[in-house]
Design a protein around this motif. Structure first.
Motif, short mmCIF file in Angstrom:
data_model
loop_
_atom_site.label_atom_id
_atom_site.label_comp_id
_atom_site.label_asym_id
_atom_site.label_seq_id
_atom_site.Cartn_x
_atom_site.Cartn_y
_atom_site.Cartn_z
N GLN A 67 -51.64 32.72 17.38
CA GLN A 67 -50.72 32.57 18.51
C GLN A 67 -50.28 31.12 18.66
OE1 GLN A 67 -49.77 35.56 19.99
NE2 GLN A 67 -48.11 34.27 20.74
N ILE A 109 -47.63 30.38 16.06
CA ILE A 109 -46.35 31.00 16.44
C ILE A 109 -45.66 30.14 17.51
CG2 ILE A 109 -45.28 33.04 17.53
CD1 ILE A 109 -47.59 34.71 16.29
N GLY A 117 -41.71 30.50 18.21
CA GLY A 117 -41.94 31.84 18.76
C GLY A 117 -41.93 32.98 17.75
N ARG A 118 -41.71 32.65 16.46
CA ARG A 118 -41.77 33.69 15.42
C ARG A 118 -42.39 33.10 14.16
NH1 ARG A 118 -37.54 38.03 14.30
NH2 ARG A 118 -36.11 36.45 13.58
N ARG A 159 -45.48 40.63 7.38
CA ARG A 159 -44.87 41.03 8.66
C ARG A 159 -44.30 39.82 9.38
NH1 ARG A 159 -49.69 44.81 11.09
NH2 ARG A 159 -49.71 46.32 9.37
N VAL A 160 -43.11 39.99 9.91
CA VAL A 160 -42.53 38.97 10.78
C VAL A 160 -42.98 39.32 12.20
CG1 VAL A 160 -40.40 37.93 11.65
CG2 VAL A 160 -40.53 38.72 9.27
N VAL A 161 -43.64 38.36 12.87
CA VAL A 161 -44.21 38.67 14.19
C VAL A 161 -43.79 37.63 15.23
CG1 VAL A 161 -46.22 39.76 13.13
CG2 VAL A 161 -46.36 37.37 13.86
N ALA A 162 -43.80 38.07 16.48
CA ALA A 162 -43.59 37.17 17.61
C ALA A 162 -44.88 37.07 18.42
CB ALA A 162 -42.45 37.67 18.48
N ASP A 163 -45.81 37.99 18.15
CA ASP A 163 -47.05 38.03 18.92
C ASP A 163 -48.20 38.37 17.97
OD1 ASP A 163 -47.77 38.70 22.17
OD2 ASP A 163 -49.23 39.22 20.62
N GLU A 182 -49.47 41.86 16.86
CA GLU A 182 -48.77 42.68 15.86
C GLU A 182 -49.51 42.76 14.52
OE1 GLU A 182 -44.32 42.01 15.84
OE2 GLU A 182 -44.89 40.66 17.47
N GLU A 193 -44.07 29.51 8.57
CA GLU A 193 -42.83 29.41 9.35
C GLU A 193 -41.85 30.46 8.81
OE1 GLU A 193 -39.90 26.29 8.25
OE2 GLU A 193 -41.43 25.57 6.85
N LEU A 194 -41.04 31.01 9.68
CA LEU A 194 -39.98 31.92 9.27
C LEU A 194 -38.84 31.07 8.70
CD1 LEU A 194 -38.81 34.83 9.28
CD2 LEU A 194 -37.96 34.36 11.57
#
Ligand code: ADP
Length: 385
Positions: A135, A138, A143-144, A160-164, A167, A188-189
């Motif tokens: 967390q 992120i 935030g992602r 997986r691409v996650v925001a939380d 997930e 990092e995305l």
């Protein structure tokens, strides 16, 4: 020594894994007069026609017995456990790529650590042990983020691409149950404009050869198309990608074919995403598109034979994957129609039972005009859907 052979016939290459990559090593082995055998997981797997051994690559005795029948062991996948590989070397078996190199393709956290040490540009990353650590990563990265299992992922299945962090709670739970203190990789995305791949072949003596940098196009985390060479948007970027590919090959000491998958970012940087130490989907174009295919080159490299010319045979080559249709079971293959309508297309079938999204074949077209070649490869592949 077989006195009838041109010279290479006495070299026996053993491939662990019976998928399409092993299968596509068979024709060049035949042409070069090398002997090839395959340790396939099951009867009826893609390389089964060449498979004179069937067995479990996780079972040490099965692998040791197979290795005794060949001069060099190589792979169709990266899943053979390290202790088995190290024991093979201990027993004097030639293993290529060597376990020290292969570990970086087996474990994405080790790979990130090694690339960092080599000074190769990579996305921001961390190895995280729990949801709290994830967390905070992120939060620090807008935030992602992209979370990956360190081991066993393929075709986007461990990504997986996650925001939380919740997930990927199931992944943390599985690691905790495993009891080996495993961690997840978080990155990092990356805001990339396209994905590139550099294929490099390297012999034990250190001789390397590269193919042109290609562009790979993924759909749902699976490679859909490969454009060879990569369309030139900025020549400096492609030069940088090629330089990175060779630096990685030398830095990890790979033997055989290495694929270095990269992101080209909006701000003109090249970042390494993934390594594969075997022939790779991004190099299938080379069967028709290069003087020496990645499959032939892999055999030459692991047998420590001089490497072949990697020049393109035409200005453009495009490969389009054929995936299993929406339903389980055989696809309505209009085989004769494809051959009739696209005589220039080279059709490759892996003889695999189609499952939704599973790679079951590919089509390559080579020619003068990249746009025309791509359109024809797509049209021919679409006839299998
Ligand atoms: P696999 O081992 O399953 O092929 P990858 O690590 O290559 O997994 O990731 C699969 C795809 O997911 C990549 O081709 C890319 O499209 C996307 N991806 C992976 N990592 C990132 C990242 N850090 N940022 C953005 N996209 C990513």
């Amino acid at each position: 020594m077989d006195s009838m052979s041109l010279g290479s016939g006495s070299i026996r290459i053993g491939v662990i894994g019976g998928g399409q990559l092993a299968r596509m090593m068979v024709p060049p082995a035949i042409h070069l007069g090398l002997r090839i055998s395959v340790l396939a997981e099951a009867e009826g797997s893609s390389a089964a026609r060449a498979a004179d051994a069937v067995g479990d690559y996780r079972d040490p005795d099965t692998v040791y017995a197979f290795a005794e029948t060949v001069d060099v062991v190589t792979f169709d996948h990266e899943h053979v456990p390290q202790p088995i590989l190290r024991e093979l070397e201990h027993r004097g078996v030639a293993v290529h790529p060597r376990p020290e190199a292969l570990q970086y393709a087996q474990d994405k956290i080790l790979m990130r650590e090694k690339l960092g040490e080599l000074g190769v540009p990579i996305p921001d990353w961390a190895a995280v042990s729990d949801e709290e650590e994830l967390q905070s990563f992120i939060a620090e990265h807008g935030g992602r983020a992209v979370v990956k299992t360190a081991r066993g992922g393929y075709d986007g299945k461990g990504v997986r691409v996650v925001a939380d962090s919740a997930e990927v709670r199931d992944w943390f739970t599985a690691l905790a149950e495993d009891g080996h203190g495993g961690r997840l990789l978080v990155e990092e995305l990356v805001d990339f404009t396209r994905e590139l791949s550099q294929l490099v072949a390297r012999r034990p003596s250190g001789e390397t050869r590269t193919w042109p940098v290609v562009e790979t196009i993924q759909e749902n985390g699976v490679c859909a198309e490969v454009l060879a060479p990569a369309p030139v948007e900025n020549p400096a970027t492609l030069e940088e990608a090629a330089r990175i590919g060779v630096a990685v090959a030398d830095g990890v000491g790979v033997t055989g074919v290495l694929a270095v998958e990269m992101f080209e970012t909006r701000d003109g940087r090249v970042l390494v995403n993934e390594l594969a130490m075997r022939p790779h989907n991004s190099g299938h174009f080379s069967i028709e598109g290069s003087v020496t295919s990645q499959f032939e080159q892999h055999l030459r490299a692991v047998a420590d034979l001089p490497l072949g010319d990697t020049a393109m045979t035409a200005p453009a080559a495009v490969m389009v994957n054929v995936l299993g249709g929406p339903e389980e079971g055989p696809m309505p293959v209009r085989y004769a129609e494809v051959l009739a309508e696209h005589p220039r297309a080279k059709i490759h079938s892996y003889d695999k039972q189609p499952r939704p999204g599973r790679k079951v074949g590919h089509v390559t077209v080579t020619g003068e005009d990249p746009g025309e070649v791509r359109a024809e490869a797509r049209a021919a592949a679409a006839m299998f859907r």
